[in-house]
Write an enzyme that holds these catalytic residues in place. Structure first.
Site, mmCIF file in Angstrom:
data_model
loop_
_atom_site.group_PDB
_atom_site.id
_atom_site.type_symbol
_atom_site.label_atom_id
_atom_site.label_comp_id
_atom_site.label_asym_id
_atom_site.label_seq_id
_atom_site.Cartn_x
_atom_site.Cartn_y
_atom_site.Cartn_z
ATOM 1 N N GLY A 111 0.803 -1.221 0.000
ATOM 2 C CA GLY A 111 0.000 0.000 0.000
ATOM 3 C C GLY A 111 0.832 1.266 0.000
ATOM 4 O O GLY A 111 1.615 1.515 -0.920
ATOM 5 N N GLU A 114 2.209 1.017 11.480
ATOM 6 C CA GLU A 114 1.077 0.094 11.306
ATOM 7 C C GLU A 114 0.321 -0.179 12.615
ATOM 8 O O GLU A 114 -0.651 -0.920 12.627
ATOM 9 C CB GLU A 114 1.565 -1.221 10.698
ATOM 10 C CG GLU A 114 2.308 -1.073 9.388
ATOM 11 C CD GLU A 114 1.458 -0.566 8.237
ATOM 12 O OE1 GLU A 114 0.249 -0.322 8.418
ATOM 13 O OE2 GLU A 114 1.997 -0.411 7.133
#
Length: 115
Positions: free
Chosen positions: A9, A73
């Site tokens: 991503g 994350e």
């Protein structure tokens, strides 16, 4: 210690968080087996178990970069880190924790081709 990471991503080349991989060695492109599903969360994607191929990049990273990626994350709250086999060796992948929040599937399996 050197490790591999598979990114799919905003960490990919040309994406908004690629700078987190400064100093990492790009090893190449990789397509996962059809064992995942890619979703659009707006500013970033989420991957969970599914039946889709995911397109991404594999990098050789050190522990300092891995620590920064874990913070980005939000491991282990938003994402968890697991290893997958790639053509470059076993690599970390970040998997989203709350599938109930996912509703916009990226059918191509490629975050960079989502629009």
């Amino acid at each position: 210690m050197q490790q591999l990471v598979f990114v799919y991503g905003t960490l990919r080349q040309g994406e908004s968080n690629h700078h987190y991989l400064a100093g990492a060695e790009f090893l190449g492109l990789y397509e996962t087996p059809p064992e995942y599903a890619l979703y659009d969360l707006g500013a970033y994607p989420a991957v969970i178990s599914g039946h889709q191929v995911i397109f991404g990049e594999v990098y050789l990273i050190d522990d300092q970069i891995l620590t920064g990626l874990d913070a980005l994350e939000d491991v282990p709250v938003e994402y968890r880190r697991e290893q997958i086999a790639t053509s470059f060796g076993d690599a970390w992948i970040y998997l989203y924790q709350d599938a109930a929040k996912l509703d916009l599937l990226i059918s191509s399996g490629d975050w960079c081709q989502r629009l």
